[in-house]
Every structure is written in C-alpha cells, then in structure tokens.
Motif scaffolding. Structure first.
Motif, PDB file in Angstrom:
ATOM      1  N   THR A   1       0.830  -1.142  -0.115  1.00 36.53           N
ATOM      2  CA  THR A   1      -0.002  -0.046   0.038  1.00 36.53           C
ATOM      3  C   THR A   1       1.043   1.387  -0.192  1.00 36.53           C
ATOM      4  O   THR A   1       2.068   1.011   0.011  1.00 36.53           O
ATOM      5  CB  THR A   1      -0.927   0.023   1.103  1.00 36.53           C
TER       6      THR A   1
ATOM      7  N   GLN B   1      -9.172   4.068   2.119  1.00 42.53           N
ATOM      8  CA  GLN B   1      -8.815   4.403   0.967  1.00 42.53           C
ATOM      9  C   GLN B   1      -7.459   3.846   0.415  1.00 42.53           C
ATOM     10  O   GLN B   1      -7.237   3.623  -0.871  1.00 42.53           O
ATOM     11  CB  GLN B   1      -8.965   5.982   0.951  1.00 42.53           C
ATOM     12  N   ASP B   2      -6.612   3.796   1.394  1.00 37.18           N
ATOM     13  CA  ASP B   2      -5.205   3.107   1.077  1.00 37.18           C
ATOM     14  C   ASP B   2      -5.500   1.734   0.423  1.00 37.18           C
ATOM     15  O   ASP B   2      -4.830   1.439  -0.460  1.00 37.18           O
ATOM     16  CB  ASP B   2      -4.312   2.875   2.277  1.00 37.18           C
TER      17      ASP B   2
ATOM     18  N   ARG C   1      -8.184   0.502  -1.027  1.00 37.92           N
ATOM     19  CA  ARG C   1      -8.951   0.702  -2.254  1.00 37.92           C
ATOM     20  C   ARG C   1      -7.898   0.917  -3.289  1.00 37.92           C
ATOM     21  O   ARG C   1      -7.889   0.538  -4.406  1.00 37.92           O
ATOM     22  CB  ARG C   1      -9.828   1.877  -2.240  1.00 37.92           C
ATOM     23  N   ARG C   2      -6.948   1.797  -3.067  1.00 36.66           N
ATOM     24  CA  ARG C   2      -5.953   2.208  -4.048  1.00 36.66           C
ATOM     25  C   ARG C   2      -5.144   0.919  -4.537  1.00 36.66           C
ATOM     26  O   ARG C   2      -4.537   0.707  -5.431  1.00 36.66           O
ATOM     27  CB  ARG C   2      -5.229   3.447  -3.807  1.00 36.66           C
TER      28      ARG C   2
ATOM     29  N   GLY D   1      -7.021  -1.508  -6.613  1.00 36.42           N
ATOM     30  CA  GLY D   1      -7.666  -0.799  -7.650  1.00 36.42           C
ATOM     31  C   GLY D   1      -9.210  -0.815  -7.681  1.00 36.42           C
ATOM     32  O   GLY D   1      -9.796  -0.996  -8.750  1.00 36.42           O
ATOM     33  N   ARG D   2      -9.566  -0.507  -6.542  1.00 39.08           N
ATOM     34  CA  ARG D   2     -11.298  -0.488  -6.234  1.00 39.08           C
ATOM     35  C   ARG D   2     -11.553   0.824  -5.773  1.00 39.08           C
ATOM     36  O   ARG D   2     -11.965   1.050  -4.460  1.00 39.08           O
ATOM     37  CB  ARG D   2     -11.590  -1.400  -5.457  1.00 39.08           C
ATOM     38  N   PRO D   3     -11.200   2.103  -6.526  1.00 40.49           N
ATOM     39  CA  PRO D   3     -11.675   3.433  -5.892  1.00 40.49           C
ATOM     40  C   PRO D   3     -13.076   3.439  -5.631  1.00 40.49           C
ATOM     41  O   PRO D   3     -13.973   2.593  -6.023  1.00 40.49           O
ATOM     42  CB  PRO D   3     -11.101   4.385  -7.024  1.00 40.49           C
ATOM     43  N   GLY D   4     -13.378   4.619  -4.720  1.00 39.20           N
ATOM     44  CA  GLY D   4     -14.955   4.770  -4.489  1.00 39.20           C
ATOM     45  C   GLY D   4     -15.030   5.136  -3.146  1.00 39.20           C
ATOM     46  O   GLY D   4     -14.122   5.597  -2.299  1.00 39.20           O
TER      47      GLY D   4
ATOM     48  N   LEU E   1     -16.155   8.123  -1.696  1.00 40.70           N
ATOM     49  CA  LEU E   1     -15.687   9.495  -1.629  1.00 40.70           C
ATOM     50  C   LEU E   1     -16.803  10.464  -1.454  1.00 40.70           C
ATOM     51  O   LEU E   1     -16.517  11.645  -1.562  1.00 40.70           O
ATOM     52  CB  LEU E   1     -14.698   9.991  -2.561  1.00 40.70           C
TER      53      LEU E   1
ATOM     54  N   GLU F   1     -10.149  13.557  -3.924  1.00 42.61           N
ATOM     55  CA  GLU F   1      -9.133  12.554  -3.510  1.00 42.61           C
ATOM     56  C   GLU F   1      -7.560  13.215  -3.414  1.00 42.61           C
ATOM     57  O   GLU F   1      -7.019  12.814  -2.380  1.00 42.61           O
ATOM     58  CB  GLU F   1      -9.225  11.458  -4.552  1.00 42.61           C
ATOM     59  N   THR F   2      -7.499  14.042  -4.254  1.00 40.65           N
ATOM     60  CA  THR F   2      -6.204  14.750  -4.166  1.00 40.65           C
ATOM     61  C   THR F   2      -5.872  15.234  -2.766  1.00 40.65           C
ATOM     62  O   THR F   2      -5.037  15.441  -2.276  1.00 40.65           O
ATOM     63  CB  THR F   2      -5.753  15.610  -5.231  1.00 40.65           C
TER      64      THR F   2
END
Length: 273
Positions: free
Chosen positions: A36, A147-148, A150-151, A154-157, A159, A232-233
């Motif tokens: 991660t 969120q860590d 998820r990244r 490869g499963r973003p969301g 937010l 997200e940024t």
C-alpha cells in the motif's frame, strides 16, 4: 460541522470497518500481501494496524516485541508497528476474521456510550481530548486506510459519504496552519484560496493576520496563490500519501499565482504524524 443526516461518529466508524471487511473478503493470500502507500505495509498490515489499535482500546496489552523498521519515524509509529509485526505470521483470512470479531465487539462498546460519556476527557496518543473527538480521530485514521486499501486493490470509491465528509472537514480545519507556515514571512492581509472541486463550502480563503493564518469569508484583491484539486487529491495531501510535486506534475494539483507559496501550502496540508 456535521449535516442533519450525519449518522454520528460511532456509526460512521462501524460503516468504515464494514466497508474494509467487504473490500478484503475473498482476497487470496497474494492479495493480502499487496503493498500500500503506507511505507512498509501491505493490505494485511493495514488490517493488523486497525485491529491492533482497537484491541488496545478494548484493554489488551500492546505486544512486547522488537518492532523497529527504517520506515518508522516516531514513537507512535513504533507502537503501531508492534501490532503489525506480531500478526504477520497469520494468514490474511485469519487477520480478517479477528478484525471482524474485534470491530463488532468494539462497535457494541461504543454504542453504549451516552452523551455524558462521549463528552468525557480521555488520554490519547495525541494528548487529552473528549471521547467524541478521539473517536473522530479514529474515524479519520480508519477511513484513510480504507482508501489506502482501495488504491492498492484498484477499487476506488466511497468519496461521497459521511466518512469522506468528516475527512474533508478535518483537512479544511488544518488550512490556517498550512497557510500560516507557508506564508509566515508575508505581510498581514496576504491571502490564499484553496478550492476542492464540488466540495460544499469550497473555495476557502485563509489570510495572514499577526503572523498567523486565519480563515476569512472576504479578502481584498487577488489571492497571493490559489490551489485547486479534486477531493481525492486533497485527502491524499492531508494524509501525506502523495508528494505535492507529484500531484502538481500529474495535473491533479492546480496552482496559480505565487507557485512557491502554493507548493508550501500544499506541503503543509499533511496532518499525518
């Protein structure tokens, strides 16, 4: 600072733990071992970190083992590492099962807290604060690790929910500090604009007054610098998961005006110890 439909910190914590379990359900062992953005930690290590913290908060002793590593930066990091190292011998599915049991028990514990208990002062790794504020810190940490994961997978969301809203609020609360540090040599009245795409309350303005940054609702003239980014940024900067230069180079962080000042503000957004 919360909306009328906010379910409360305890429920948001429970929802976050459930979401993390859902992300990890069905992973094979190589999946648990995916690195991660937290230096030195895999998906399983993040589960172990959250699990260990909640075990400690339920009264269990932190494992008395040697747990130093080159990526550990402070005493709190060393304490966190002890749980992670202690659980590394277990397969990911076993850590997840323990995570499920402990967070379920912890959720029941927290749901028993009444308003008086939530307002009590407790001792935390960050000093004394009310129980409710401490639980909000726990939510901030656990959501960052959701969120860590998820990244990494490869499963973003996720937010747009309550936990993301709380994380945004916490980051916005740190804007005066970030601007104050970056602009401390600038005259009073110098102000900075920070915009997060689509976020309620955006853009925010912070002006220098008496050598400190302060949130304002109006300011004279154009900003000394302006920062723009998606949610997200913004959160990645607040969590220290992305370097400001990397965010700028990728186009995710947009700067105008005094670029050096803008980069300084972006660097100051990091709230992670």
């Amino acid at each position: 600072m919360t909306s009328p439909d906010d379910p409360g910190t305890v429920e948001l914590l429970g929802q976050t733990w459930q979401t993390i379990m859902g992300l990890c359900a069905g992973l094979d062992e190589p999946g648990y071992l995916i690195p991660t953005d937290c230096p030195g930690w895999t998906v399983k290590d993040l589960l172990s970190h959250i699990l260990g913290t909640e075990r400690t908060l339920r009264g269990e002793a932190i494992p008395d083992i040697e747990a130093d590593a080159e990526y550990v930066r402070n005493d709190l990091g060393r304490l966190n590492e002890r749980w992670v190292v202690a659980l590394r011998h277990l397969p990911g599915a076993a850590v997840l099962a323990d995570f499920r049991d402990v967070t379920a028990a912890r959720t029941q514990d927290l749901r028993r807290l009444d308003a008086a208990a939530l307002s009590e002062i407790v001792t935390t790794p960050f000093g004394e604060m009310t129980q409710d504020r401490w639980l909000n810190v726990r939510l901030f940490d656990c959501f960052s690790h959701e969120q860590d994961i998820r990244r990494a997978l490869g499963r973003p969301g996720n937010l747009e929910g309550g936990a993301a809203s709380r994380a945004l609020q916490r980051g916005v609360g740190g804007l005066p500090r970030a601007v104050g540090r970056a602009a401390r040599a600038m005259p009073d009245g110098t102000w900075v604009e920070i915009a997060v795409d689509g976020a309620e309350g955006s853009p925010w303005m912070v002006a220098m007054a008496g050598g400190r940054g302060a949130a304002v609702v109006a300011a004279d003239g154009p900003p000394a610098t302006a920062l723009g980014m998606d949610l997200e940024t913004f959160l990645l900067l607040v969590w220290g998961r992305v370097a400001p230069q990397s965010a700028e180079d990728s186009g995710r962080l947009r700067l105008r005006g005094d670029l050096g000042l803008g980069r300084g503000v972006a660097a100051g957004l990091n709230l992670t110890p």
